[in-house]
Structures are given as C-alpha cells and as structure tokens.
Design an enzyme around this catalytic site. Structure first.
Site, short mmCIF file in Angstrom:
data_model
loop_
_atom_site.label_atom_id
_atom_site.label_comp_id
_atom_site.label_asym_id
_atom_site.label_seq_id
_atom_site.Cartn_x
_atom_site.Cartn_y
_atom_site.Cartn_z
N CYS A 164 -30.51 -39.07 128.15
CA CYS A 164 -30.61 -40.15 129.14
C CYS A 164 -30.00 -41.44 128.59
O CYS A 164 -30.50 -42.01 127.62
CB CYS A 164 -32.08 -40.34 129.50
SG CYS A 164 -32.47 -41.86 130.35
N CYS A 197 -32.27 -44.48 128.57
CA CYS A 197 -33.31 -44.26 127.55
C CYS A 197 -32.78 -44.65 126.17
O CYS A 197 -33.50 -45.25 125.37
CB CYS A 197 -33.75 -42.80 127.52
SG CYS A 197 -34.46 -42.20 129.07
#
Length: 105
Positions: free
Chosen positions: A30, A33
C-alpha cells in the site's frame, strides 16, 4: 528502532484493553501506508509511556481487519480502554494524527 507494537489476533485484546492506543491497519503493498509508516514510527517514540502505538498488517491479520470492518488502508483506530473512540482513513499529516491522539490522553 521502532517503538510500535505489532498486533496479532493473539495479543490484540491484551494490548488494547487499557489506556490510549493507536492502531494503524496497513499492508506492505500500500503506497499511502508506506508514506504513513515513518510518521507512525515517530509517534511511537514521541508518545512512549503515554499511548501505545500499534500496527496491524492486514495481509497477515485478515480476521482483525474483518472484525473492525477495515475496507480501506491505511485506517487508524484511536482506542481508549479497549473501545474505539474514532478512526481515520488515508495518510494524514503528523499533526492531524497527533490531534487525534491528544484527544485520547
């Protein structure tokens, strides 16, 4: 060195049951992230002794993700004494995260 706590279904309840706890649901693939990760590390150091800063790898802990209805990552839960008080989705600024954490303290 990271001061955050890696949460699993085995330790989640014991770690989050008391005090102020921040839980970052993330995954290695991600992009947002990855942007948030160094900020979470900094917050773990800054709030050491006042709030627990934790991470949950959603790829490895699918049942925890399902339990909390995590549909987008990064999602950050702000918990007090085992109860979710608030949550945010997306890569927030460090100050925005601090504002949420400070409300728990």
């Amino acid at each position: 060195m990271a001061n955050y706590i890696e949460l699993t279904s085995e330790n989640f309840e014991s770690v989050t049951s008391s005090g102020a706890v921040v839980v970052d649901f993330w995954a290695p693939w991600c992009g947002p992230c990855k942007m948030l990760s160094p900020v979470i590390d900094e917050l773990a150091s800054e709030y050491e002794g006042r709030a627990k800063v934790c991470k949950v790898n959603t790829d490895e802990q699918e049942e925890l993700s399902a339990k909390f209805g995590i549909r987008s990552i990064p999602t950050v839960l702000y918990m007090k004494d085992g109860v979710v008080q608030n949550q945010t989705v997306g890569a927030l600024s460090k100050q925005a995260l601090k504002d949420h954490i400070d409300k728990l303290l």
